[in-house]
Design a protein around this motif. Sequence first.
Motif, mmCIF file in Angstrom:
data_model
loop_
_atom_site.group_PDB
_atom_site.id
_atom_site.type_symbol
_atom_site.label_atom_id
_atom_site.label_comp_id
_atom_site.label_asym_id
_atom_site.label_seq_id
_atom_site.Cartn_x
_atom_site.Cartn_y
_atom_site.Cartn_z
ATOM 1 N N TYR A 193 -25.977 -0.478 58.508
ATOM 2 C CA TYR A 193 -25.094 -1.509 59.050
ATOM 3 C C TYR A 193 -23.762 -0.920 59.490
ATOM 4 N N GLU A 194 -23.214 -0.011 58.691
ATOM 5 C CA GLU A 194 -21.968 0.632 59.075
ATOM 6 C C GLU A 194 -21.904 2.028 58.490
ATOM 7 N N THR A 195 -21.230 2.903 59.196
ATOM 8 C CA THR A 195 -21.053 4.291 58.769
ATOM 9 C C THR A 195 -19.602 4.661 58.979
ATOM 10 N N LYS A 196 -19.026 5.346 58.001
ATOM 11 C CA LYS A 196 -17.619 5.744 58.094
ATOM 12 C C LYS A 196 -17.503 7.261 57.979
ATOM 13 N N TYR A 197 -16.602 7.831 58.793
ATOM 14 C CA TYR A 197 -16.318 9.262 58.791
ATOM 15 C C TYR A 197 -14.818 9.458 58.568
ATOM 16 N N TYR A 198 -14.482 10.105 57.469
ATOM 17 C CA TYR A 198 -13.071 10.369 57.201
ATOM 18 C C TYR A 198 -12.467 11.256 58.279
ATOM 19 N N ILE A 199 -11.217 10.951 58.641
ATOM 20 C CA ILE A 199 -10.415 11.820 59.495
ATOM 21 C C ILE A 199 -9.176 12.231 58.693
ATOM 22 N N GLY A 200 -8.386 13.128 59.261
ATOM 23 C CA GLY A 200 -7.273 13.711 58.499
ATOM 24 C C GLY A 200 -6.011 12.892 58.481
ATOM 25 N N LEU A 201 -6.125 11.592 58.255
ATOM 26 C CA LEU A 201 -4.972 10.702 58.260
ATOM 27 C C LEU A 201 -4.932 9.915 56.956
ATOM 28 N N SER A 202 -3.780 9.944 56.277
ATOM 29 C CA SER A 202 -3.615 9.201 55.028
ATOM 30 C C SER A 202 -2.188 8.692 54.928
ATOM 31 N N ALA B 89 -3.265 -0.374 48.685
ATOM 32 C CA ALA B 89 -4.446 0.226 48.050
ATOM 33 C C ALA B 89 -5.243 1.116 49.001
ATOM 34 N N GLU B 90 -5.392 0.704 50.256
ATOM 35 C CA GLU B 90 -6.248 1.431 51.193
ATOM 36 C C GLU B 90 -5.401 2.397 52.022
ATOM 37 N N LYS B 91 -5.386 3.653 51.591
ATOM 38 C CA LYS B 91 -4.451 4.635 52.155
ATOM 39 C C LYS B 91 -5.119 5.782 52.895
ATOM 40 N N CYS B 92 -6.403 5.674 53.184
ATOM 41 C CA CYS B 92 -7.092 6.747 53.905
ATOM 42 C C CYS B 92 -7.823 6.185 55.115
ATOM 43 N N ALA B 93 -7.827 6.948 56.215
ATOM 44 C CA ALA B 93 -8.380 6.472 57.479
ATOM 45 C C ALA B 93 -9.753 7.070 57.752
ATOM 46 N N ALA B 94 -10.578 6.260 58.422
ATOM 47 C CA ALA B 94 -11.922 6.711 58.784
ATOM 48 C C ALA B 94 -12.332 6.095 60.113
ATOM 49 N N ILE B 95 -13.149 6.821 60.870
ATOM 50 C CA ILE B 95 -13.791 6.253 62.050
ATOM 51 C C ILE B 95 -14.913 5.351 61.556
ATOM 52 N N HIS B 96 -14.940 4.134 62.056
ATOM 53 C CA HIS B 96 -15.859 3.110 61.561
ATOM 54 C C HIS B 96 -16.886 2.796 62.654
ATOM 55 N N ILE B 97 -18.161 2.997 62.346
ATOM 56 C CA ILE B 97 -19.229 2.761 63.312
ATOM 57 C C ILE B 97 -20.209 1.748 62.733
ATOM 58 N N LYS B 98 -20.540 0.746 63.501
ATOM 59 C CA LYS B 98 -21.522 -0.256 63.069
ATOM 60 C C LYS B 98 -22.864 0.015 63.741
ATOM 61 N N PHE C 116 -11.053 6.733 47.371
ATOM 62 C CA PHE C 116 -12.142 7.246 46.536
ATOM 63 C C PHE C 116 -13.510 6.821 47.073
ATOM 64 N N THR C 117 -13.541 6.090 48.182
ATOM 65 C CA THR C 117 -14.805 5.684 48.782
ATOM 66 C C THR C 117 -15.577 6.915 49.258
ATOM 67 N N SER C 118 -16.878 6.961 48.987
ATOM 68 C CA SER C 118 -17.707 8.079 49.444
ATOM 69 C C SER C 118 -18.095 7.865 50.903
ATOM 70 N N TRP D 138 -11.973 11.011 50.066
ATOM 71 C CA TRP D 138 -11.111 11.619 51.075
ATOM 72 C C TRP D 138 -10.570 12.974 50.602
ATOM 73 N N ALA D 139 -10.075 13.039 49.379
ATOM 74 C CA ALA D 139 -9.509 14.292 48.852
ATOM 75 C C ALA D 139 -10.580 15.382 48.783
#
Length: 222
Positions: free
Chosen positions: A141-150, A182-191, A208-210, A103-104
């Motif tokens: 199976y799933e794809t995540k896109y970070y957005i500007g929310l933490s 622990a999980e402090k960053c937001a992402a759009i989640h697509i399956k 720290f998830t890629s 995310w950073a």
Amino acid sequence: MNCRGRVSPGTAAPTEERSCSWLNPWVFFVSALVIKTAFVTVCLVVFLHGSDGQYKTLLQNATEWRCIPSMSAGKKESWTCCPKGWKRFQKSCYYLPADKMSWAESEQNCTGMGSHLAVITSEAEQEFLYNLAKGAATNAYETKYYIGLSASGNGQWQWVDQTPYEKAATFWKPGEPNLLFAEKCAAIHIKGKTDSNTYSNWNNILCFTSCYRICEQAVKVV
């Protein structure tokens, strides 16, 4: 400038001075070149600073822009522009880079392009970005896109551009956000491409998830 004929020892001086007439065309050519250069420079300065500097922003770097005409009530015709490869929606331009980062790193990468991670404030924007991300997603199976929310240390969510966080205008999946310690960053989640859910697809994950990312910047109006 004149030059005199050279006199050899023991000979009479020439009766007439010989002028260096061959210099005259070169003097004229150099003078004309200087005047032309000054004229072009003045024109460029006037262009870059004219029209209240409308084009100055677009000329600050080598980015190629795509513009479309825009008419607003009571105002003269203008153009709304996004960098080449970015998608325009309402008053913003969006870009989905093809690599993954934390995310950073994602926010730093967007900032380096004069933008920031996407800030979502309406259902229309959420639907647009979901469809944009879904169109770019693979059959994974799933794809995540970070957005500007933490989330801050005390668990308070905040947008990167300081837009107030309003819970009523969020699109979390059922049961999310959870594990906020622990999980402090937001992402759009697509399956995958078969996922038909437009809303309620945000997920909070480890920062720290890629993941992929969505960058956003305001359209340029000229």
